[in-house]
Motif scaffolding. Structure first.
Motif, mmCIF file in Angstrom:
data_model
loop_
_atom_site.group_PDB
_atom_site.id
_atom_site.type_symbol
_atom_site.label_atom_id
_atom_site.label_comp_id
_atom_site.label_asym_id
_atom_site.label_seq_id
_atom_site.Cartn_x
_atom_site.Cartn_y
_atom_site.Cartn_z
ATOM 1 N N ALA A 187 9.403 -13.780 18.569
ATOM 2 C CA ALA A 187 9.103 -14.319 17.505
ATOM 3 C C ALA A 187 10.093 -14.700 16.302
ATOM 4 N N ALA A 188 10.995 -13.339 16.238
ATOM 5 C CA ALA A 188 11.826 -13.394 15.146
ATOM 6 C C ALA A 188 12.881 -14.390 15.406
ATOM 7 N N GLU A 189 13.396 -14.735 16.772
ATOM 8 C CA GLU A 189 14.407 -15.217 16.903
ATOM 9 C C GLU A 189 14.233 -16.788 17.493
ATOM 10 N N HIS A 190 12.992 -16.954 17.812
ATOM 11 C CA HIS A 190 12.381 -18.282 18.278
ATOM 12 C C HIS A 190 11.152 -18.443 17.495
ATOM 13 N N PRO A 191 11.248 -18.816 16.087
ATOM 14 C CA PRO A 191 10.023 -18.860 15.322
ATOM 15 C C PRO A 191 9.240 -20.390 15.903
ATOM 16 N N ASP A 192 9.936 -21.222 16.361
ATOM 17 C CA ASP A 192 9.286 -22.688 16.783
ATOM 18 C C ASP A 192 8.541 -22.422 17.942
ATOM 19 N N LEU A 193 8.962 -21.491 18.790
ATOM 20 C CA LEU A 193 8.309 -21.480 20.133
ATOM 21 C C LEU A 193 6.844 -20.846 19.888
ATOM 22 N N LEU A 194 6.082 -21.833 20.638
ATOM 23 C CA LEU A 194 4.410 -21.416 20.743
ATOM 24 C C LEU A 194 4.244 -20.107 21.668
ATOM 25 N N LEU A 195 4.357 -18.809 21.101
ATOM 26 C CA LEU A 195 4.153 -17.605 21.710
ATOM 27 C C LEU A 195 2.900 -16.987 21.621
ATOM 28 N N GLY A 196 2.279 -16.799 22.537
ATOM 29 C CA GLY A 196 1.213 -15.919 23.001
ATOM 30 C C GLY A 196 1.363 -14.688 23.709
ATOM 31 N N ALA A 197 0.264 -14.021 23.595
ATOM 32 C CA ALA A 197 0.151 -12.564 24.391
ATOM 33 C C ALA A 197 -0.761 -12.637 25.345
ATOM 34 N N GLY A 198 -0.495 -12.421 26.518
ATOM 35 C CA GLY A 198 -1.558 -12.427 27.698
ATOM 36 C C GLY A 198 -1.789 -10.921 28.282
ATOM 37 N N THR A 199 -2.697 -10.922 29.019
ATOM 38 C CA THR A 199 -3.253 -9.920 29.629
ATOM 39 C C THR A 199 -3.836 -9.060 28.466
ATOM 40 N N VAL A 200 -4.428 -9.486 27.541
ATOM 41 C CA VAL A 200 -4.952 -8.718 26.018
ATOM 42 C C VAL A 200 -6.419 -8.230 26.578
ATOM 43 N N VAL A 201 -6.716 -7.099 26.863
ATOM 44 C CA VAL A 201 -7.789 -6.616 27.275
ATOM 45 C C VAL A 201 -8.577 -5.506 26.360
ATOM 46 N N THR A 202 -7.900 -5.325 25.192
ATOM 47 C CA THR A 202 -8.443 -4.196 24.376
ATOM 48 C C THR A 202 -8.422 -4.636 22.683
ATOM 49 N N PRO A 203 -9.267 -4.262 21.901
ATOM 50 C CA PRO A 203 -9.261 -4.617 20.578
ATOM 51 C C PRO A 203 -7.878 -4.131 20.186
ATOM 52 N N GLN A 204 -7.407 -3.153 20.374
ATOM 53 C CA GLN A 204 -6.140 -2.392 19.917
ATOM 54 C C GLN A 204 -4.988 -3.406 20.353
ATOM 55 N N GLN A 205 -5.151 -3.957 21.446
ATOM 56 C CA GLN A 205 -3.943 -4.857 21.969
ATOM 57 C C GLN A 205 -4.043 -6.051 21.113
ATOM 58 N N VAL A 206 -5.015 -6.559 20.728
ATOM 59 C CA VAL A 206 -5.200 -7.800 19.984
ATOM 60 C C VAL A 206 -4.652 -7.370 18.669
ATOM 61 N N ASP A 207 -4.594 -6.269 18.168
ATOM 62 C CA ASP A 207 -3.941 -5.884 16.809
ATOM 63 C C ASP A 207 -2.377 -5.686 16.849
ATOM 64 N N GLU A 208 -2.050 -5.347 18.178
ATOM 65 C CA GLU A 208 -0.474 -5.200 18.307
ATOM 66 C C GLU A 208 0.214 -6.428 18.537
ATOM 67 N N ALA A 209 -0.760 -7.332 19.491
ATOM 68 C CA ALA A 209 -0.245 -8.822 19.458
ATOM 69 C C ALA A 209 0.181 -9.473 18.239
ATOM 70 N N VAL A 210 -0.931 -9.442 17.484
ATOM 71 C CA VAL A 210 -0.833 -10.179 16.010
ATOM 72 C C VAL A 210 0.263 -9.576 15.260
ATOM 73 N N ALA A 211 0.356 -8.311 15.265
ATOM 74 C CA ALA A 211 1.449 -7.847 14.428
ATOM 75 C C ALA A 211 2.755 -7.978 15.006
ATOM 76 N N ALA A 212 2.899 -8.254 16.175
ATOM 77 C CA ALA A 212 4.133 -8.354 16.995
ATOM 78 C C ALA A 212 4.613 -10.053 16.636
ATOM 79 N N GLY A 213 3.746 -10.783 16.246
ATOM 80 C CA GLY A 213 3.844 -12.395 16.051
ATOM 81 C C GLY A 213 3.332 -13.283 17.032
ATOM 82 N N ALA A 214 2.356 -12.944 17.845
ATOM 83 C CA ALA A 214 1.780 -13.828 18.779
ATOM 84 C C ALA A 214 1.050 -14.715 17.953
#
Length: 226
Positions: free
Chosen positions: A70-97
């Motif tokens: 997310a930091a080096e390729h801001p134009d890349l459409l970056l998603g997070a997969g295999t998200v199975v818990t609300p905690q992982q939702v928060d972690e993925a969003v915080a990371a830049g997904a």
């Protein structure tokens, strides 16, 4: 997402992200162990003409890899997969997904994504799963594992009663059957890992990842039936 679970502005943002996925047509499903692998894959995908990736939460280094990409390729459409818990939702969003993908339909996970203001594609494998997703206001879903639950034939059958639903089939998709999936009007895009096989990532063979990516882009760009 439905109006009952998101504001008009958020609904518009979700649609923008989904439209980007629809333009890409192919979503590489990436498994990486650390930031170095993640950055290498991101560059290889971009070099192959496909600036989109779904980095799965299957490894301990996934969150760090997402943050680095997310930091080096801001134009890349970056998603997070295999998200199975609300905690992982928060972690993925915080990371830049920019979007999330889940292998199944969990009300708590979908609601956490909606609360965080990020689009999510929950996984479905049956009509009941689709109805559960619709109850949560979601109309774009991941068919998983697509090859096991019937492939293109399953999508055709499910599209009859659920004409408002768009599918992103994942699991068992390859360069060989990519045209068959993309030829279905209800398929928004397909997810696949053949371009970014883990053995290529581990070996650092980013040239081959770029080659396979360019091939996938070429196949996806062909007129239906070509």
């Amino acid at each position: 997402m439905s109006a009952k679970s998101s504001s008009p502005a958020q609904a518009g943002h979700d649609l923008d992200v989904l439209e980007e996925l629809g333009r890409a047509r192919v979503v590489p499903v990436v498994v990486v162990d650390d930031e170095t692998q993640g950055l290498g894959v991101a560059k290889a995908l971009s070099d192959g003409g496909l600036p989109v990736a779904e980095v799965t939460f299957r490894t301990a280094g996934a969150r760090a890899a997402i943050a680095a990409i997310a930091a080096e390729h801001p134009d890349l459409l970056l998603g997070a997969g295999t998200v199975v818990t609300p905690q992982q939702v928060d972690e993925a969003v915080a990371a830049g997904a920019k979007y999330l993908v889940s292998p199944g339909t969990s009300a708590s996970v979908v609601r956490a994504a909606q609360a965080a203001g990020i689009p999510i594609l929950p996984g479905v494998a049956s009509a009941s799963d689709i109805m559960a997703a619709l109850d949560l206001g979601v109309t774009t879903v991941k068919l998983f594992p697509a090859g096991v639950v019937g492939g293109p034939a399953a999508i055709k059958a499910l599209s009859a009663p659920f004409g408002q639903v768009r599918f992103v089939p994942t699991g068992g998709v390859s360069a060989a059957n990519l045209p068959e999936y993309l030829g279905l009007p209800s398929v928004l895009a397909v997810g696949g890992s053949w371009m970014v096989e883990k053995k290529l990532v581990v070996a650092g063979d980013f040239a081959e990842i770029t080659r396979r990516t360019a091939e996938a882009v070429s196949i996806a760009a062909r007129p239906e039936g070509a």
